[in-house]
Motif scaffolding. Structure first.
Motif, PDB file in Angstrom:
ATOM      1  N   ALA A  16       0.837  -1.122  -0.066  1.00  0.00           N
ATOM      2  CA  ALA A  16       0.066   0.029   0.098  1.00  0.00           C
ATOM      3  C   ALA A  16       0.941   1.257   0.032  1.00  0.00           C
ATOM      4  CB  ALA A  16      -0.873   0.045   1.175  1.00  0.00           C
ATOM      5  N   LEU A  17       1.784   1.352   0.832  1.00  0.00           N
ATOM      6  CA  LEU A  17       2.783   2.274   0.844  1.00  0.00           C
ATOM      7  C   LEU A  17       3.355   2.570  -0.525  1.00  0.00           C
ATOM      8  CD1 LEU A  17       4.379   1.893   4.496  1.00  0.00           C
ATOM      9  CD2 LEU A  17       2.783   3.774   3.999  1.00  0.00           C
ATOM     10  N   LYS A  18       4.040   1.376  -1.113  1.00  0.00           N
ATOM     11  CA  LYS A  18       4.549   1.526  -2.302  1.00  0.00           C
ATOM     12  C   LYS A  18       3.860   2.220  -3.536  1.00  0.00           C
ATOM     13  CE  LYS A  18       7.568  -1.112  -5.349  1.00  0.00           C
ATOM     14  NZ  LYS A  18       8.908  -0.505  -5.153  1.00  0.00           N
ATOM     15  N   ILE A  19       2.571   1.818  -3.404  1.00  0.00           N
ATOM     16  CA  ILE A  19       1.431   2.177  -4.446  1.00  0.00           C
ATOM     17  C   ILE A  19       1.391   3.649  -4.412  1.00  0.00           C
ATOM     18  CG2 ILE A  19      -0.854   2.148  -5.218  1.00  0.00           C
ATOM     19  CD1 ILE A  19      -0.591  -0.880  -4.791  1.00  0.00           C
ATOM     20  N   PRO A  74      15.945  12.384   7.671  1.00  0.00           N
ATOM     21  CA  PRO A  74      14.758  12.211   8.385  1.00  0.00           C
ATOM     22  C   PRO A  74      14.182  10.720   8.621  1.00  0.00           C
ATOM     23  CG  PRO A  74      14.706  13.927   6.723  1.00  0.00           C
ATOM     24  CD  PRO A  74      16.149  12.959   6.345  1.00  0.00           C
ATOM     25  N   ILE A  75      13.705  10.555   9.865  1.00  0.00           N
ATOM     26  CA  ILE A  75      13.133   9.150  10.147  1.00  0.00           C
ATOM     27  C   ILE A  75      11.657   9.392  10.645  1.00  0.00           C
ATOM     28  CG2 ILE A  75      13.556   7.088  11.366  1.00  0.00           C
ATOM     29  CD1 ILE A  75      16.349   7.539  11.657  1.00  0.00           C
ATOM     30  N   LEU A  76      10.751   8.781   9.919  1.00  0.00           N
ATOM     31  CA  LEU A  76       9.328   8.713  10.262  1.00  0.00           C
ATOM     32  C   LEU A  76       9.324   7.381  10.860  1.00  0.00           C
ATOM     33  CD1 LEU A  76       9.514  11.197   8.307  1.00  0.00           C
ATOM     34  CD2 LEU A  76       7.232  10.877   8.071  1.00  0.00           C
ATOM     35  N   LEU A 108      -0.013  10.520   6.487  1.00  0.00           N
ATOM     36  CA  LEU A 108       1.352   9.941   6.557  1.00  0.00           C
ATOM     37  C   LEU A 108       1.958  10.777   5.535  1.00  0.00           C
ATOM     38  CD1 LEU A 108       3.631   7.943   7.101  1.00  0.00           C
ATOM     39  CD2 LEU A 108       2.851   6.594   5.283  1.00  0.00           C
ATOM     40  N   LEU A 109       1.484  10.986   4.462  1.00  0.00           N
ATOM     41  CA  LEU A 109       1.835  11.655   3.459  1.00  0.00           C
ATOM     42  C   LEU A 109       2.055  13.182   3.756  1.00  0.00           C
ATOM     43  CD1 LEU A 109      -0.275  10.390   0.355  1.00  0.00           C
ATOM     44  CD2 LEU A 109       2.073  10.248   0.581  1.00  0.00           C
TER      45      LEU A 109
END
Length: 227
Positions: A16-19, A74-76, A108-109
């Motif tokens: 889902a994240l990749k898409i 940056p790390i989320l 998230l975005l």
């Protein structure tokens, strides 16, 4: 192209994240464990890391610490760990932000875009002379603040707090770090100090202090400046 390293062992979430990220023109690499993540962070030089804490081989907190030894990327954090203690541990280890699962993709975005803005800001060591918003201007060299063409008088403590936040745009700064940096180790648990001083800053700088646009609270975690 902004390169995002997704470190997550849930294959469905990775997909889902990749898409969603590739649809918005991000480059995406993935790692399902901590060791792979550390190798890719060192060799592929991502611009942002999305990191799950519950990895099968290394705890995500340790991944953050190891990355931070050599890299300011940056790390989320993406995690199902809900307690304030876990969130603060991640932030104090060097994470820039913490998103609790389940989360909306829009949230998230938005956090990812904030991390990208921080990446594009002047690097530590570069002099940031001026920060300008629609509501106020901060001259970091002269240590002066203006709002509506009038000088805003800040106490030394208010200035120190504001300076930390605005020189880390978009980055979530933990309560503990702010207390240590502004008041010292004796006051590391006195979160009421932060509430009082942030309220004072908002009254001086925000158009609507009860609904701040720039000085944002993340309950139980810390504060961020959104320019």
């Amino acid at each position: 192209m902004i390169k995002v390293l997704v470190v997550e062992d849930d294959a469905q979430l990775v997909r889902a994240l990749k898409i969603n990220l590739e649809a918005r023109k991000f480059g995406v690499e993935t790692a399902s464990d901590g060791n792979t993540a550390l190798r890719l962070a060192a060799t592929r030089k991502p611009n942002v890391i999305l990191l799950d804490l519950g990895l099968p081989d290394i705890d995500g907190i340790d991944v953050i610490k190891e990355v931070r030894e050599t890299n300011g990327v940056p790390i989320l954090v993406l995690s199902a760990r809900h307690t304030s203690e876990e969130k603060i541990r991640a932030l104090d280890a060097g994470a820039d932000d913490y998103v609790t699962k389940p989360f909306s993709m829009d949230e998230l975005l938005a956090r990812l875009r904030a991390a990208v803005r921080r990446r594009e800001a002047p690097a530590p060591g570069d002099e940031i002379a001026m920060v300008t918003t629609d509501e106020f201007t901060v001259d970091l060299v002269a240590k002066k603040v203006r709002r509506n063409d009038r000088s805003v008088r800040l106490t030394p403590t208010e200035w120190h707090l504001l300076e930390i936040l605005i020189t880390n745009p978009g980055r979530l700064i933990s309560q503990r770090r702010l207390l240590l940096d502004v008041w010292g180790p004796t006051y590391s648990e006195n979160t009421n100090y932060l509430r009082v001083y942030m309220a004072q800053l908002r009254r001086k700088l925000e158009a609507d202090p009860s609904h701040p646009r720039y000085l944002i609270t993340e309950p139980g975690m810390g504060y961020r400046f959104e320019g």
